[in-house]
Scaffold this motif. Structure first.
Motif, PDB file in Angstrom:
ATOM      1  N   HIS A   1       1.955 -10.386 -18.116  1.00  0.00           N
ATOM      2  CA  HIS A   1       1.855  -9.751 -16.808  1.00  0.00           C
ATOM      3  C   HIS A   1       1.322  -8.322 -16.861  1.00  0.00           C
ATOM      4  CE1 HIS A   1       4.590 -12.928 -14.744  1.00  0.00           C
ATOM      5  NE2 HIS A   1       3.578 -13.448 -15.406  1.00  0.00           N
ATOM      6  N   ALA A   2       1.476  -7.617 -17.997  1.00  0.00           N
ATOM      7  CA  ALA A   2       0.858  -6.288 -18.126  1.00  0.00           C
ATOM      8  C   ALA A   2      -0.663  -6.436 -18.085  1.00  0.00           C
ATOM      9  CB  ALA A   2       1.315  -5.607 -19.413  1.00  0.00           C
ATOM     10  N   ARG A   3      -1.195  -7.420 -18.764  1.00  0.00           N
ATOM     11  CA  ARG A   3      -2.649  -7.668 -18.755  1.00  0.00           C
ATOM     12  C   ARG A   3      -3.118  -8.035 -17.347  1.00  0.00           C
ATOM     13  NH1 ARG A   3      -5.944 -12.803 -20.925  1.00  0.00           N
ATOM     14  NH2 ARG A   3      -7.951 -12.096 -20.171  1.00  0.00           N
ATOM     15  N   ILE A   4      -2.360  -8.898 -16.677  1.00  0.00           N
ATOM     16  CA  ILE A   4      -2.723  -9.312 -15.320  1.00  0.00           C
ATOM     17  C   ILE A   4      -2.765  -8.096 -14.398  1.00  0.00           C
ATOM     18  CG2 ILE A   4      -1.931 -10.603 -13.294  1.00  0.00           C
ATOM     19  CD1 ILE A   4      -0.812 -12.713 -15.310  1.00  0.00           C
ATOM     20  N   LEU A   5      -1.757  -7.240 -14.483  1.00  0.00           N
ATOM     21  CA  LEU A   5      -1.718  -6.078 -13.606  1.00  0.00           C
ATOM     22  C   LEU A   5      -2.800  -5.057 -13.960  1.00  0.00           C
ATOM     23  CD1 LEU A   5       2.084  -5.718 -12.954  1.00  0.00           C
ATOM     24  CD2 LEU A   5       0.289  -6.274 -11.302  1.00  0.00           C
ATOM     25  N   GLU A   6      -3.166  -4.972 -15.222  1.00  0.00           N
ATOM     26  CA  GLU A   6      -4.294  -4.102 -15.600  1.00  0.00           C
ATOM     27  C   GLU A   6      -5.590  -4.652 -15.010  1.00  0.00           C
ATOM     28  OE1 GLU A   6      -6.523  -1.014 -16.954  1.00  0.00           O
ATOM     29  OE2 GLU A   6      -4.353  -1.147 -16.745  1.00  0.00           O
TER      30      GLU A   6
ATOM     31  N   ARG B   1      -7.834  -2.681 -12.169  1.00  0.00           N
ATOM     32  CA  ARG B   1      -9.273  -2.431 -12.337  1.00  0.00           C
ATOM     33  C   ARG B   1     -10.097  -3.007 -11.196  1.00  0.00           C
ATOM     34  NH1 ARG B   1      -8.621  -3.685 -17.996  1.00  0.00           N
ATOM     35  NH2 ARG B   1      -9.612  -5.669 -17.596  1.00  0.00           N
ATOM     36  N   SER B   2      -9.553  -3.994 -10.478  1.00  0.00           N
ATOM     37  CA  SER B   2     -10.297  -4.617  -9.380  1.00  0.00           C
ATOM     38  C   SER B   2     -10.162  -3.862  -8.064  1.00  0.00           C
ATOM     39  CB  SER B   2      -9.817  -6.060  -9.177  1.00  0.00           C
ATOM     40  OG  SER B   2      -8.542  -6.081  -8.537  1.00  0.00           O
TER      41      SER B   2
ATOM     42  N   PRO C   1       0.811  -1.225   0.000  1.00  0.00           N
ATOM     43  CA  PRO C   1       0.000   0.000   0.000  1.00  0.00           C
ATOM     44  C   PRO C   1       0.841   1.271   0.000  1.00  0.00           C
ATOM     45  CG  PRO C   1      -0.902  -1.596   1.541  1.00  0.00           C
ATOM     46  CD  PRO C   1       0.428  -2.141   1.071  1.00  0.00           C
ATOM     47  N   GLY C   2       0.425   2.197  -0.867  1.00  0.00           N
ATOM     48  CA  GLY C   2       1.120   3.468  -0.976  1.00  0.00           C
ATOM     49  C   GLY C   2       2.386   3.433  -1.805  1.00  0.00           C
ATOM     50  N   ARG C   3       2.813   2.245  -2.217  1.00  0.00           N
ATOM     51  CA  ARG C   3       4.069   2.124  -2.975  1.00  0.00           C
ATOM     52  C   ARG C   3       3.895   1.449  -4.325  1.00  0.00           C
ATOM     53  NH1 ARG C   3       8.565  -0.218   0.770  1.00  0.00           N
ATOM     54  NH2 ARG C   3       9.848   0.364  -1.001  1.00  0.00           N
ATOM     55  N   GLY C   4       3.118   0.372  -4.403  1.00  0.00           N
ATOM     56  CA  GLY C   4       2.931  -0.316  -5.672  1.00  0.00           C
ATOM     57  C   GLY C   4       2.980  -1.822  -5.533  1.00  0.00           C
ATOM     58  N   VAL C   5       3.483  -2.470  -6.577  1.00  0.00           N
ATOM     59  CA  VAL C   5       3.525  -3.935  -6.611  1.00  0.00           C
ATOM     60  C   VAL C   5       4.969  -4.420  -6.758  1.00  0.00           C
ATOM     61  CG1 VAL C   5       1.187  -4.267  -7.504  1.00  0.00           C
ATOM     62  CG2 VAL C   5       3.079  -3.980  -9.106  1.00  0.00           C
ATOM     63  N   VAL C   6       5.227  -5.581  -6.215  1.00  0.00           N
ATOM     64  CA  VAL C   6       6.556  -6.186  -6.260  1.00  0.00           C
ATOM     65  C   VAL C   6       6.738  -6.897  -7.595  1.00  0.00           C
ATOM     66  CG1 VAL C   6       8.066  -7.926  -5.232  1.00  0.00           C
ATOM     67  CG2 VAL C   6       6.616  -6.489  -3.753  1.00  0.00           C
ATOM     68  N   LEU C   7       7.824  -6.560  -8.273  1.00  0.00           N
ATOM     69  CA  LEU C   7       8.200  -7.245  -9.515  1.00  0.00           C
ATOM     70  C   LEU C   7       9.621  -7.766  -9.372  1.00  0.00           C
ATOM     71  CD1 LEU C   7       6.881  -4.726 -12.205  1.00  0.00           C
ATOM     72  CD2 LEU C   7       5.773  -6.817 -11.391  1.00  0.00           C
TER      73      LEU C   7
ATOM     74  N   PRO D   1       5.361   1.473  -8.830  1.00  0.00           N
ATOM     75  CA  PRO D   1       4.016   2.058  -8.784  1.00  0.00           C
ATOM     76  C   PRO D   1       3.171   1.491  -9.922  1.00  0.00           C
ATOM     77  CG  PRO D   1       5.714   3.775  -8.749  1.00  0.00           C
ATOM     78  CD  PRO D   1       6.400   2.477  -9.052  1.00  0.00           C
ATOM     79  N   LEU D   2       1.896   1.241  -9.655  1.00  0.00           N
ATOM     80  CA  LEU D   2       1.014   0.678 -10.681  1.00  0.00           C
ATOM     81  C   LEU D   2       0.873   1.575 -11.905  1.00  0.00           C
ATOM     82  CD1 LEU D   2      -1.837  -1.041  -8.655  1.00  0.00           C
ATOM     83  CD2 LEU D   2      -0.397  -2.103 -10.402  1.00  0.00           C
ATOM     84  N   ASP D   3       1.090   2.883 -11.741  1.00  0.00           N
ATOM     85  CA  ASP D   3       0.955   3.791 -12.877  1.00  0.00           C
ATOM     86  C   ASP D   3       2.294   4.096 -13.550  1.00  0.00           C
ATOM     87  OD1 ASP D   3       2.022   5.358 -10.879  1.00  0.00           O
ATOM     88  OD2 ASP D   3       0.539   6.955 -11.051  1.00  0.00           O
TER      89      ASP D   3
END
Length: 158
Positions: free
Chosen positions: A135-140, A144-145, A31-37, A124-126
């Motif tokens: 994985h771009a589709r998965i993260l999109e 959206r969820s 939260p507040g940072r993004g997703v781990v890649l 960051p997600l953006d």
């Protein structure tokens, strides 16, 4: 798809099934940072969600927890199912079927590249890098969820 092959030991015909390989991927949201890649150390190279193959006798949930720990050094709590992705072309090496989970890290400060990872980072997600596989589709789909995503989309396109 079922085919027959000869047993190399006895010569009898043996049924052989060619099925997609089961895999898991994990969207670890901080939260507040993004997703781990993870930056993949093996082909195909690039940034990707932590994940990998489900071992025989292992549940998808257990595989997701194991892969997250092996690649990111994080213990995670699975928080939901993002989806199941099975496009035969999603992985250039094999036809795979991936069960994708959302997760939260118990202690994000423990983030460190592990097995099969040349690097690891929170993005960051953006502002995501170019991603391997689908994985771009998965993260999109994941984005959206998120709560408020529908209102945000309506503001931008309304």
């Amino acid at each position: 798809m079922k085919t027959a092959r000869s047993c190399p030991h006895c010569g009898r015909e043996v049924e052989f099934y060619r099925n997609p390989l089961p895999t898991v991927d994990v969207v670890i949201h901080v939260p507040g940072r993004g997703v781990v890649l993870v930056e993949r150390a093996n082909e195909p190279h690039g940034w990707a969600l932590p994940g990998g193959f489900v071992d025989y006798g292992e549940s998808c949930e257990a595989a997701a927890l194991r892969e997250a720990r092996e690649e990111t050094s994080l213990d995670v709590i699975l928080t939901g199912l993002v989806g199941v992705y099975s496009d035969p072309l999603r992985d250039p090496r094999h036809h795979t079927l991936s069960v994708v989970y959302a997760a939260a890290a118990a202690d994000p400060s423990r983030l460190k590249a592990g097995d099969d990872a040349a690097g690891v980072r929170i993005w960051p997600l953006d502002d995501l890098p170019s991603l391997a596989f689908d994985h771009a589709r998965i993260l999109e789909d994941y984005r959206r969820s998120l709560p408020g995503a529908a209102a945000d989309l309506n503001r931008r396109h309304g």
